[in-house]
Design an enzyme around this catalytic site. Structure first.
Site, PDB file in Angstrom:
ATOM      1  N   GLY A  21      31.446  36.176  45.567  1.00  0.00           N
ATOM      2  CA  GLY A  21      30.288  37.040  45.747  1.00  0.00           C
ATOM      3  C   GLY A  21      29.211  36.920  44.694  1.00  0.00           C
TER       4      GLY A  21
ATOM      5  N   GLY B  75      31.071  33.960  49.197  1.00  0.00           N
ATOM      6  CA  GLY B  75      29.851  33.300  49.640  1.00  0.00           C
ATOM      7  C   GLY B  75      28.709  34.225  50.009  1.00  0.00           C
TER       8      GLY B  75
ATOM      9  CE  LYS C  49      40.377  31.785  44.569  1.00  0.00           C
ATOM     10  NZ  LYS C  49      38.988  31.412  44.902  1.00  0.00           N
TER      11      LYS C  49
ATOM     12  CB  THR D 283      28.425  29.898  47.563  1.00  0.00           C
ATOM     13  OG1 THR D 283      29.657  29.671  48.250  1.00  0.00           O
ATOM     14  CG2 THR D 283      27.274  29.748  48.542  1.00  0.00           C
TER      15      THR D 283
END
EC number: 2.8.1.10
Length: 255
Positions: free
Chosen positions: A184, A157, A96, A206
């Protein structure tokens, strides 16, 4: 099935492995998510230090595909070095690409992301770049030959969910490679919405690791991704300005 390059996965939920309260909770959350692809920051792993704790030791790695990421890189050169380090350590050749251009927003640097992706493709990596929701940039990355596109829903996050669904839908519509919404996501609702838009998968961290109960949230995200995908395939009804009765007028009883 989610297909990335020549690999197929039953789960469309990709899970990050950072910031869990403990290794034990992390392990339970990963299991509850039923994710098959786990991502982690190479720079935060003790890959070559056997004396240091390492979450990989807690997992049955035969069950998972590892997706190292280049978090912490600010230039294409840094990202390429990190990717090569991951490959040299025997980790998956999928990478990634994450090149941050702004420390405050953690938004990706488009120019450096393009450069890093091009170099890593030439090196034989399976490349999944984290990018913004820029439709043109997504197209340029695909033209390079990346194996998936990973546009952010909102800053990493932040938990703000999908800020610009229109751009995401444009990216999904034009793409001929998988589109995995990344960054997000704050709630199962966000994950389901991403899938309803037609995304091929969702990557989050997160939202699970920072939840009051990460294990339960991991399970919720699993179901949200599945529900969103089913909803997309089923096809939602069109929105209308006025109500429409669900009962037909024909054959109505006269009272």
């Amino acid at each position: 099935m989610l297909k990335i390059a020549d690999r197929q996965f039953s789960s469309r939920l990709l899970l990050g492995t950072g910031k869990y309260p403990s290794f034990e909770i992390q392990k339970e959350a990963v299991s509850a998510s039923e994710s098959e692809i786990l991502t982690f920051a190479v720079r935060r792993m003790n890959i070559f230090e056997e004396s240091q704790p390492n979450f990989l030791e807690q997992l049955d790695l035969s069950r998972y595909t590892l997706l190292p990421n280049t978090a912490g890189a600010k230039t294409a050169e840094e990202a390429v070095r990190i990717a090569k380090l991951a490959k040299a350590s025997g980790l998956c050749d999928m990478i990634k690409v994450e090149v941050i251009g702004c420390d405050r927003s953690l938004l990706p640097d488009p120019v450096e992301t393009l450069k890093a992706s091009e170099t890593l493709l030439e090196e034989g990596f399976i490349v999944l770049p984290y990018t913004s929701d820029d439709v043109v940039l997504a197209r340029k990355l695909e033209e390079l030959g990346v194996h998936a596109i990973m546009p952010g829903a909102s800053p990493i996050g932040s938990g703000q969910g999908i800020i610009n669904p229109l751009n995401l839908s444009f990216i999904i519509e034009q793409a001929k490679v998988p589109v995995i919404v990344d960054a997000g996501i704050g709630s199962p609702k966000d994950a389901a919405y991403a899938m309803e838009l037609g995304a091929d998968g969702v990557l989050l961290n997160t939202a699970v690791s920072g939840a009051k109960d990460p294990v339960q949230m991991a399970k919720a995200m699993k179901f949200a991704v599945e529900a969103g995908r089913l909803g997309y395939l089923a096809g939602r009804i069109p929105e209308k300005n006025y109500g429409i009765a669900s009962s037909p007028e024909e054959g109505k009883l006269t009272i």
